[in-house]
Design a protein around this motif. Sequence first.
Motif, PDB file in Angstrom:
ATOM      1  N   ASP A  65      50.027  25.414  53.980  1.00 18.73           N
ATOM      2  CA  ASP A  65      49.018  24.540  54.548  1.00 18.73           C
ATOM      3  C   ASP A  65      49.604  23.794  55.741  1.00 18.73           C
ATOM      4  OD1 ASP A  65      46.751  22.956  54.887  1.00 18.73           O
ATOM      5  OD2 ASP A  65      47.486  21.462  53.457  1.00 18.73           O
ATOM      6  N   GLY A  66      48.883  23.742  56.829  1.00 20.53           N
ATOM      7  CA  GLY A  66      49.389  23.136  58.062  1.00 20.53           C
ATOM      8  C   GLY A  66      49.747  21.667  57.910  1.00 20.53           C
ATOM      9  N   GLU A  67      48.908  20.901  57.241  1.00 17.32           N
ATOM     10  CA  GLU A  67      49.185  19.470  57.053  1.00 17.32           C
ATOM     11  C   GLU A  67      50.424  19.262  56.191  1.00 17.32           C
ATOM     12  OE1 GLU A  67      45.842  17.187  55.719  1.00 17.32           O
ATOM     13  OE2 GLU A  67      44.480  18.203  57.095  1.00 17.32           O
ATOM     14  N   LYS A  68      50.518  20.053  55.143  1.00 18.31           N
ATOM     15  CA  LYS A  68      51.681  19.931  54.261  1.00 18.31           C
ATOM     16  C   LYS A  68      52.965  20.328  55.003  1.00 18.31           C
ATOM     17  CE  LYS A  68      53.425  21.183  49.744  1.00 18.31           C
ATOM     18  NZ  LYS A  68      53.174  21.863  48.475  1.00 18.31           N
ATOM     19  N   ASP A  70      53.526  20.114  58.183  1.00 19.41           N
ATOM     20  CA  ASP A  70      53.819  19.048  59.138  1.00 19.41           C
ATOM     21  C   ASP A  70      54.522  17.873  58.452  1.00 19.41           C
ATOM     22  OD1 ASP A  70      53.743  17.885  61.749  1.00 19.41           O
ATOM     23  OD2 ASP A  70      52.130  16.571  61.022  1.00 19.41           O
ATOM     24  N   LYS A  71      54.032  17.493  57.274  1.00 16.01           N
ATOM     25  CA  LYS A  71      54.655  16.381  56.537  1.00 16.01           C
ATOM     26  C   LYS A  71      56.062  16.743  56.064  1.00 16.01           C
ATOM     27  CE  LYS A  71      50.376  14.227  55.202  1.00 16.01           C
ATOM     28  NZ  LYS A  71      49.545  13.673  54.184  1.00 16.01           N
ATOM     29  N   GLU A  74      58.297  16.468  59.142  1.00 12.48           N
ATOM     30  CA  GLU A  74      58.517  15.062  59.496  1.00 12.48           C
ATOM     31  C   GLU A  74      59.533  14.416  58.563  1.00 12.48           C
ATOM     32  OE1 GLU A  74      54.919  12.803  59.688  1.00 12.48           O
ATOM     33  OE2 GLU A  74      54.030  14.109  61.195  1.00 12.48           O
TER      34      GLU A  74
END
Length: 98
Positions: A65-68, A70-71, A74
């Motif tokens: 998943d893209g959001e996961k 990214d996190k 980070e």
Amino acid sequence: VMSAIKQNLYRVVVVAMLSATGCSSTDPVRVEEDFGNSVRNMIDAQIYNPNAAKNPPADPPLALDGEKADKVLEAYRGDVYKPEKAERPISIRIGAGR
């Protein structure tokens, strides 16, 4: 006088060589027989499922998943050490105190 110094030096060298050969051994010692086992045991202990490669899941995840993702990136980048800027330059002087 010089020949006495050479004789004493010769004796010291011979005694040192004999002493060093007395400490050597061709038989494996306990440490050599066990060499590397602790590292292999540590690596094996860190594997969550050792049979995962032998029994892959029927429907493996095809993407993250893209959001996961990214996190995760980070958090990873936030934990990396960032050196601080040097307060003053370092100077090295070579020579006769000028």
